[in-house]
Design a protein around this motif. Structure first.
Motif: not given
Length: 520
Positions: A340-350, A427-431
């Motif tokens: 689930l944590a790995g999945t959250m990372t993917l959602f963060g990148l999206a 991290a999303v906000w950094v982008l």
């Protein structure tokens, strides 16, 4: 078609950075998957166990497509089940960018005044997109063959990706003839892409309606059967569909005036509503459709990812190597938490992809000539640009919250995964901040924000799986976040990332205020 090759050179020159970037970044994914598969399933028995667990899982089949066997090549082809969707998306966006967006910006009229044929621009855009997809497919095939998998299967996998890109390049050419704006053409093209995915998913998950998958270009890539008795004739279906789409686009283009569209535009109001008479309201009006589409798509993916969480946990309990890979992507000791944590990372990148697109909207308005009339009024530059940036920040928060909720509902834990999803927000906000800085300082290269996202994606997905150096991995802001659920939350990296995002965004807004508008 006079002038097609000259315009093709123009397209390739304009995309000389973006095109190689997406080819390399997307090619790294299958190569990284193969290395991970060989490390996690080193023998036939472990691969067969994986096959037994997942071949009949309806949710896995919906997400990745059919699994035809238990060899390393079969597992690789199945793991890459979503790649044709991504390649198709890139191809159709490329075509729309160099056709309808060119008309919208007025540049197509200038090139049309020279000695070029009426359909030369359309042909150049399609050739550029199809050529890039072909290069991508061959790069993937060569890279996989170099790692020791059967050459025929590697070539079939790469050409399957190419075929999907070709078909959606043609679909993008048709969509560009239908609407008055590039955003509408993108919406039609993406809608067709979603429909193709749903048809493929419905056909693969239903034995009685398997014929539905044959209606989808994404389904054709799977029916090519890489590493499972390749059916090379399926490639002809993709080539024929691409020719039909391109021929249709040429016929439709001949039936409309330059800058016009076949679908009628909806008449607007004589005066703006009171709720639209501010830069914030205008920014929301321009951005709301994008937010709705991103939220709907990611929520659907969240339902799929949450639905297979328990299956993944069962699989990882018997394979420590898989659990270790997912644990490096994020999560604590529990295998379900790691997934689930790995999945959250993917959602963060999206979500970062949405934030970049939303933040770059002012630059698109500037390039299209729509910013000057707005700024000629009492609206200030800071208010105009900051409205779009803050919508990007708030919209990404909404996007992650909804996606976390959808994942939790599918997994059966309700809203418990919302905090884990929102943990990706700094991290999303950094982008978003970096994109705003690019708009202010180097507006001509603002699209490089997508390159930054691609680099972070490569580090998070491939770098972690291959155990790259921690210093290299630390370049990505996503590597400094708490691995939730299951990990320990720390406030310090969150504060640093938020500070970096705020500083980058503020500097970008200040630079925007001091530079010329527009900058070509």
């Amino acid at each position: 078609m006079t002038g097609t090759w000259a315009l093709l050179r123009v397209v390739l020159r304009r995309d000389r950075l973006l095109m190689p970037l997406w080819i390399v970044c997307l090619a790294a994914a299958p190569l990284g998957y193969l290395s991970s598969i060989e490390a996690a399933y080193p023998d036939a028995a472990s691969r067969q166990h994986f096959y037994d667990l997942n071949a009949s899982s309806a949710t896995f089949v919906v997400r990745n497509g059919p699994l035809y066997g238990s060899s390393a090549g079969n597992l690789l082809a199945w793991q890459c089940g979503f790649v044709p969707v991504v390649v198709g998306l890139v191809a159709l966006l490329t075509v729309v960018r160099h056709t309808r967006a060119e008309e919208e910006a007025g540049r197509r009229e200038l090139t049309g005044a020279t000695a070029v044929g009426r359909h030369a621009g359309l042909a150049a855009a399609v050739l550029a997109a199809c050529g890039a997809c072909l290069v991508y497919g061959l790069v993937v095939a060569a890279g996989l063959a170099a790692q020791g998998v059967p050459v025929a299967g590697a070539l079939a996998l790469g050409l399957g990706f190419t075929s999907s890109g070709w078909v959606f390049a043609g679909a993008g050419a048709v969509a560009a003839q239908l609407t008055w704006g590039a955003s509408g053409a993108r919406g039609i093209g993406i809608g067709g892409l979603v429909l193709a995915f749903l048809l493929r998913a419905a056909g693969d998950s239903s034995g009685s309606a398997s014929w539905l998958a044959w209606l989808s270009p994404i389904g054709w890539a799977h029916r090519l059967r890489p590493f499972a008795g390749e059916q090379w004739w399926v490639l002809a279906v993709g080539v024929l569909a691409t020719a039909v789409f391109f021929g249709t686009a040429v016929l439709l283009s001949a039936r409309r005036d330059l800058g016009a569209a076949l679908l009628p535009a909806r008449p607007g109001r004589a005066t703006a509503k009171a709720s639209l008479r501010s830069p914030w309201a205008l920014a929301w009006r321009l951005q709301r459709g994008t937010l709705v589409v991103w939220t709907g798509c990611l929520a659907l993916i969240g339902l799929l990812m949450g639905g297979v969480a328990q299956n993944v946990a069962d699989m990882m309990r018997d394979n420590r190597a898989v659990a270790d890979v997912l644990s490096r992507m994020g999560g604590g000791g529990a295998v379900t938490d790691a997934y689930l944590a790995g999945t959250m990372t993917l959602f963060g990148l999206a979500a970062a992809g949405y934030a970049v697109q939303a933040t770059l909207k002012p630059r698109a308005e500037e390039a299209a000539g729509r910013a000057e009339p707005v700024l000629a009024t009492a609206v200030g530059r800071l208010g105009w640009a900051s409205a779009h940036w803050l919508i990007a920040l708030a919209g990404s928060a909404v996007l992650l919250a909804v996606t976390g909720l959808a994942t939790g509902l599918a997994y059966g834990t309700g809203a418990s995964l919302v905090p884990a999803a929102l943990a990706q927000l700094p991290a999303v906000w950094v982008l978003a901040g970096l994109a705003a800085a690019l708009i202010g300082f180097v507006p001509r290269f603002a699209a490089a924000a997508w390159g930054l996202l691609g680099a972070f994606l490569l580090l998070s997905l491939v770098g972690t799986a291959l155990r790259w150096n921690d210093v290299v991995l630390g370049i990505s802001p996503f590597q400094h976040l708490a691995r939730l659920p299951g990990g320990a939350f720390s406030v310090t990296p969150v504060l640093w990332l938020v500070l970096i995002a705020a500083a980058a965004g503020a500097l970008g807004l200040i630079a925007l205020r001091r530079r010329d508008i527009p900058v070509g």
